[in-house]
Design an enzyme around this catalytic site. Sequence first.
Site, PDB file in Angstrom:
ATOM      1  N   ASP A 213     -44.553  25.349  -5.482  1.00  0.00           N
ATOM      2  CA  ASP A 213     -45.788  25.738  -5.906  1.00  0.00           C
ATOM      3  C   ASP A 213     -46.670  24.510  -6.898  1.00  0.00           C
ATOM      4  OD1 ASP A 213     -43.330  24.781  -7.913  1.00  0.00           O
ATOM      5  OD2 ASP A 213     -43.537  26.460  -9.274  1.00  0.00           O
TER       6      ASP A 213
ATOM      7  N   ASP B 203     -36.205  24.747   4.492  1.00  0.00           N
ATOM      8  CA  ASP B 203     -35.083  24.746   4.475  1.00  0.00           C
ATOM      9  C   ASP B 203     -35.090  26.094   4.373  1.00  0.00           C
ATOM     10  OD1 ASP B 203     -34.087  22.951   4.287  1.00  0.00           O
ATOM     11  OD2 ASP B 203     -32.806  22.235   3.143  1.00  0.00           O
TER      12      ASP B 203
ATOM     13  N   ASP C 204     -33.177  14.788  -9.426  1.00  0.00           N
ATOM     14  CA  ASP C 204     -33.432  13.728  -9.980  1.00  0.00           C
ATOM     15  C   ASP C 204     -33.487  13.476 -10.795  1.00  0.00           C
ATOM     16  OD1 ASP C 204     -33.179  16.213 -11.375  1.00  0.00           O
ATOM     17  OD2 ASP C 204     -35.476  17.094 -10.751  1.00  0.00           O
TER      18      ASP C 204
END
Length: 543
Positions: A215, A154, A307
């Site tokens: 990451d 994005d 989440d």
Amino acid sequence: MESINPCLEVLLMTRWSTFHFREEDAVAAAAVIYEKSRGTWQWTRAMVMLPAINVMIWLCLAMSLMLVVEKLSMAITVLCVKLYRPLRPHRVYRWEPLPAIAGDDDPELGSYVYPAVLVQIPMFNEREVYHLSIGAACTLTWPSDRLIIQVLDDSTDKTIRDLVQTECERWSKKGVSIHYISRDNRNGYKSGALREAMDFDYVKTCDFVAIFDADHQPPSDFLMQTIPFLVHNPDLALVQARWKFVNADECLMTRIQEMSLNYHFVVEQESGSSTIAFFGFNGTAGVWRISAVDEAKGWKDRTTVEDMDLAVRACLEGWKFVYVGDLNVRSELPSTYKAYRYQQHRWACGPACLFRKMASEIMRAKKASIWRKLFLIYSFFFARRIVSHIVTFFFYCVIIPLTVFFPEVKVPVWGVVLIPSIITFLNAIGTPSSMHLMFIWIFFENVMSLHRCKAVFIGLLEAGRVNEWIVTEKLGNMLQMKQMPSVAASKFWERFHFMEIGVGIWLLICAWQDFKYRTEQYYIFIFPSSLAFIIMGCGYVGR
């Protein structure tokens, strides 16, 4: 020269005496007003302020007891799991290794026994780390014809988009089934990207989906360790791995973060997995059963913790989760105070907002047991994500410092010393190598409690920055360099955080008041706490 007219002289003397009379009257009136004001203040102090402070003290003590009982119960659960082997994940759930992957001489042999797996890597302007996560995903041990990788980019920076796309093309030429997906908008942020990526036709051929943030770097055997749980246990929806921080020793701030997050993984996740077979999905380093995601109605962007939202909905549908603490996925901690503040705001505000939206939904759920509902409402949300943040700031940074101005108020020693000591020790045991940093951790967490408490109220009230989503800055390989040109020097005044400085000054006044006029000795705690607020408010923390 003629003397003053007698009549005029009498008039002047009369006015002078009148002036003196009015001045004395004013002084007397002022004295009366002062006495009345003093009486009003004393009445307000005795009848309003003192009872209010006492109520707040006992309310905070009750919340502190809730918190310490919650933490002790989780610690006891984890201790039992460590000591009693049958409670460990590989014993509770069936786990058998999948057949060895066939060699190049016969690549088709055995691949049919492997389920098709989708790997998703959402990212946003990840210049420093994009190649690390893509490289780790593309080298996962799994049959190439049963593995599909999606890079959900994005990014708003065209240069970074080109770099990510080029990296995907490089791995595609090596035979990896990798798809670069870029959107023209950021609708729904991460959850929007994940939701839209599930609509592609080839996704329908997959049974499971593994998610890694930009990451995060999974070990090559990640799928070989996690997928067997899902294959052999049809009631499992999620397998969550632990984060291993590559930059924990970068600075004092990252060491402190490691202590807090290690407690989360070692205690909170482990206890939830062992007792109720549920915990909050961490958004990365986990594998989902796609049918469970579909049954829970997929990804939603109503909060900044998509989440956790998905995990709670899947739990209400009766699915179970398992946490594998022995499996580590490399990740990165924010090493600047600004990045850490944004991250903590999102992590505190999102759950509070989700609790507001889902409390009634949890109570009405038909497939979840009463124990799961109680666990979700009281333990998972209220105690850990509402009470813990509120009591940490209000009790130790507002109420206790405020009592130094009210000698009549007494706070029980067990509330001031015993409970904080137990909580601090329980948080520190997750990282034994950093036990010597316990006291620094206390004051660092006090400062962060300001932002977490503020974020909780924003989430509960759905106000202000409730849906603010700022991607945490990552440095990747730049961490290994002495000079990091990617981290631009901020302007002088931008380094100051006036909210922290203001609270620090307030605590400094309270510490001085207690030191000079009282014998409670709260200043032993309040004074270093005030210094922590001022130091962090002036930007002297992190990189």
